[in-house]
Design a protein around this motif. Structure first.
Motif, PDB file in Angstrom:
ATOM      1  N   TYR A  33       0.859  -1.193   0.000  1.00  0.00           N
ATOM      2  CA  TYR A  33       0.000   0.000   0.000  1.00  0.00           C
ATOM      3  C   TYR A  33       0.894   1.242   0.000  1.00  0.00           C
ATOM      4  O   TYR A  33       1.393   1.666   1.042  1.00  0.00           O
ATOM      5  CB  TYR A  33      -0.909   0.011   1.231  1.00  0.00           C
ATOM      6  CG  TYR A  33      -1.833  -1.179   1.319  1.00  0.00           C
ATOM      7  CD1 TYR A  33      -2.792  -1.410   0.332  1.00  0.00           C
ATOM      8  CD2 TYR A  33      -1.740  -2.090   2.380  1.00  0.00           C
ATOM      9  CE1 TYR A  33      -3.641  -2.516   0.403  1.00  0.00           C
ATOM     10  CE2 TYR A  33      -2.594  -3.182   2.461  1.00  0.00           C
ATOM     11  CZ  TYR A  33      -3.536  -3.392   1.466  1.00  0.00           C
ATOM     12  OH  TYR A  33      -4.367  -4.478   1.541  1.00  0.00           O
ATOM     13  N   THR A  34       1.114   1.807  -1.180  1.00  0.00           N
ATOM     14  CA  THR A  34       1.996   2.966  -1.298  1.00  0.00           C
ATOM     15  C   THR A  34       1.405   4.175  -0.561  1.00  0.00           C
ATOM     16  O   THR A  34       0.206   4.223  -0.288  1.00  0.00           O
ATOM     17  CB  THR A  34       2.195   3.351  -2.776  1.00  0.00           C
ATOM     18  OG1 THR A  34       0.930   3.768  -3.318  1.00  0.00           O
ATOM     19  CG2 THR A  34       2.740   2.192  -3.582  1.00  0.00           C
ATOM     20  N   LYS A  35       2.271   5.148  -0.282  1.00  0.00           N
ATOM     21  CA  LYS A  35       1.801   6.364   0.406  1.00  0.00           C
ATOM     22  C   LYS A  35       0.746   7.090  -0.425  1.00  0.00           C
ATOM     23  O   LYS A  35      -0.230   7.602   0.120  1.00  0.00           O
ATOM     24  CB  LYS A  35       2.982   7.299   0.700  1.00  0.00           C
ATOM     25  CG  LYS A  35       3.907   6.784   1.787  1.00  0.00           C
ATOM     26  CD  LYS A  35       5.053   7.762   2.032  1.00  0.00           C
ATOM     27  CE  LYS A  35       6.041   7.206   3.047  1.00  0.00           C
ATOM     28  NZ  LYS A  35       7.172   8.131   3.251  1.00  0.00           N
ATOM     29  N   ALA A  36       0.944   7.126  -1.744  1.00  0.00           N
ATOM     30  CA  ALA A  36      -0.039   7.800  -2.609  1.00  0.00           C
ATOM     31  C   ALA A  36      -1.394   7.096  -2.522  1.00  0.00           C
ATOM     32  O   ALA A  36      -2.443   7.750  -2.451  1.00  0.00           O
ATOM     33  CB  ALA A  36       0.450   7.820  -4.056  1.00  0.00           C
ATOM     34  N   ARG A  37      -1.362   5.762  -2.498  1.00  0.00           N
ATOM     35  CA  ARG A  37      -2.627   5.023  -2.395  1.00  0.00           C
ATOM     36  C   ARG A  37      -3.291   5.272  -1.048  1.00  0.00           C
ATOM     37  O   ARG A  37      -4.510   5.471  -0.971  1.00  0.00           O
ATOM     38  CB  ARG A  37      -2.385   3.523  -2.590  1.00  0.00           C
ATOM     39  CG  ARG A  37      -3.690   2.726  -2.566  1.00  0.00           C
ATOM     40  CD  ARG A  37      -3.473   1.269  -2.862  1.00  0.00           C
ATOM     41  NE  ARG A  37      -4.713   0.523  -2.723  1.00  0.00           N
ATOM     42  CZ  ARG A  37      -4.806  -0.804  -2.782  1.00  0.00           C
ATOM     43  NH1 ARG A  37      -3.712  -1.523  -3.007  1.00  0.00           N
ATOM     44  NH2 ARG A  37      -5.959  -1.410  -2.633  1.00  0.00           N
ATOM     45  N   VAL A  38      -2.496   5.302   0.029  1.00  0.00           N
ATOM     46  CA  VAL A  38      -3.054   5.555   1.365  1.00  0.00           C
ATOM     47  C   VAL A  38      -3.662   6.957   1.425  1.00  0.00           C
ATOM     48  O   VAL A  38      -4.750   7.152   1.979  1.00  0.00           O
ATOM     49  CB  VAL A  38      -1.982   5.359   2.466  1.00  0.00           C
ATOM     50  CG1 VAL A  38      -2.521   5.802   3.829  1.00  0.00           C
ATOM     51  CG2 VAL A  38      -1.537   3.900   2.523  1.00  0.00           C
ATOM     52  N   ARG A  39      -2.979   7.942   0.844  1.00  0.00           N
ATOM     53  CA  ARG A  39      -3.539   9.315   0.831  1.00  0.00           C
ATOM     54  C   ARG A  39      -4.872   9.352   0.091  1.00  0.00           C
ATOM     55  O   ARG A  39      -5.811  10.037   0.512  1.00  0.00           O
ATOM     56  CB  ARG A  39      -2.565  10.300   0.172  1.00  0.00           C
ATOM     57  CG  ARG A  39      -1.408  10.710   1.054  1.00  0.00           C
ATOM     58  CD  ARG A  39      -0.648  11.895   0.461  1.00  0.00           C
ATOM     59  NE  ARG A  39       0.678  11.971   1.060  1.00  0.00           N
ATOM     60  CZ  ARG A  39       1.772  11.429   0.549  1.00  0.00           C
ATOM     61  NH1 ARG A  39       1.711  10.782  -0.610  1.00  0.00           N
ATOM     62  NH2 ARG A  39       2.928  11.527   1.162  1.00  0.00           N
TER      63      ARG A  39
END
Length: 365
Positions: A276-282
């Motif tokens: 779960y990349t940071k961009a996806r989490v955001r």
């Protein structure tokens, strides 16, 4: 006349964007993110202000990307935006990139080998993130190379995929100045990241932004303005898996992490993993903030602004293309309008983003 499409966020609009518009041919139509942007955060200034910035610097028509197009991974973002621009009659798509390649040839590869490429994607290990999978696909089938800091190139490949078979010419423009995420100030063209970071430095903003006064006089927001609202949504929601793209694992990670997170960025750090990349989490946190559920995209296209040339183009479109210039009792896109109302809570001076708003009009350049 050539009709050129541009997909953008203009978060905020700067000299590099002005350069891109100048390079574009003919009538210039921009499909722009609304009040929340692709990497999963609120836009620094509202969509109407950003549309005006674009129109005053070369755009002829600015239309809005619905929330579930704007706040998505690269492939979905590109597909939704290209679909809207295609219906508006573009001949070509112009975009900035760190690598000027033959994206047309890459689009042809995808149109010829779509089934094989999608099957290859599905065959890759589950522990890889989706961006890692797509990079492997492009490396294997098109010989595309990647470095750690080429997000516009990655979007360019997504545009090539989205334009495959549509008869749209791809016109890449060499990105000018600092890298996409560069925070440098001593550059020829400052990045949007740097302008957001140094927004209080009036001389810096004046130097690198053609609409600096418009930008500086507008209410500005960031994730900090929505921290408490986000926490409220997480803490009071009985089942976060009802939210768009939230699975049980993510729901549990978010519920656990929010108790000790000191900020939204800290929450992102605590929840993100290799998968779960940071961009996806955001993006997930943005869905939670606005209460996003899965829904169909709107058929109509919402216009944020135009020049006289842009208005004439709208009038010349086929009757089958439904255009919305003023949102009334019937919603244009319920989720986007819900997101707009949440966005407005971020600053007491933000004007209503929906009701009574009509397209920004500027004189032809």
């Amino acid at each position: 006349m050539t009709v050129t499409g541009i997909i953008a966020e203009f978060n905020p609009f700067h000299n590099g964007h002005k350069y891109l518009l100048k390079q574009a041919e003919g009538l210039k139509i921009v499909a722009m993110s609304g009040n929340f942007v692709q990497r999963g955060e609120p836009a620094i200034v509202d969509k109407w202000t950003r549309a005006q910035m674009a129109l005053e610097n070369g755009a002829d028509l600015v239309v809005e990307l619905p929330f579930l197009v704007a706040v998505q991974s690269a492939d979905h973002f590109a597909k939704g935006a290209v679909e809207i621009l295609s219906r508006l009659g573009i001949d070509q798509l112009t975009f900035g990139t760190e690598k000027v390649l033959d994206y047309q040839a890459i689009a042809t590869v995808y149109s010829e080998k779509e089934r094989e490429m999608e099957a290859f994607l599905r065959s890759l290990p589950e522990d890889l993130s989706y961006p890692q999978k797509t990079q492997k696909m492009w490396e294997s089938f098109a010989g595309a190379e990647f470095t750690g800091d080429t997000p516009n190139h990655i979007l360019g490949l997504a545009y090539a995929k989205a334009c495959a078979g549509k008869g749209i010419m791809l016109k890449p423009i060499q990105r000018q100045g600092a890298g996409y995420h560069s925070e440098e100030k001593e550059v020829a063209y400052a990045s949007a990241t740097s302008l957001r970071l140094h927004k209080e430095d009036q001389d810096f903003v004046d130097k690198f932004m053609p609409n600096s006064q418009l930008f500086q006089s507008a209410p500005q927001v960031s994730w900090e303005n929505y921290d408490q609202l986000l926490r409220y949504q997480i803490l009071t929601h009985s089942d976060l898996t009802q939210i768009f793209q939230v699975n049980e694992e993510l729901a549990n990670r978010i519920k656990d992490a929010v108790r000790s997170a000191s900020s939204v960025e800290d929450l992102v750090e605590k929840v993100a993993t290799k998968r779960y990349t940071k961009a996806r989490v955001r993006r997930i946190l943005t869905y939670i903030l606005v209460g996003a559920m899965d829904q169909a995209l709107p058929d109509a296209i919402h216009v944020l602004g135009f020049s006289a040339k842009g208005q004439a183009h709208l009038k010349g479109l086929k009757k089958s293309v439904e255009i919305v210039t003023r949102i009334g009792k019937e919603p244009w896109d319920a989720l986007t309008q819900q997101a707009d109302q949440v966005y407005q809570l971020g600053h007491p001076q933000l004007r209503d983003q929906i009701w009574g708003r009509v397209p920004v009009r500027v004189e032809d350049q």
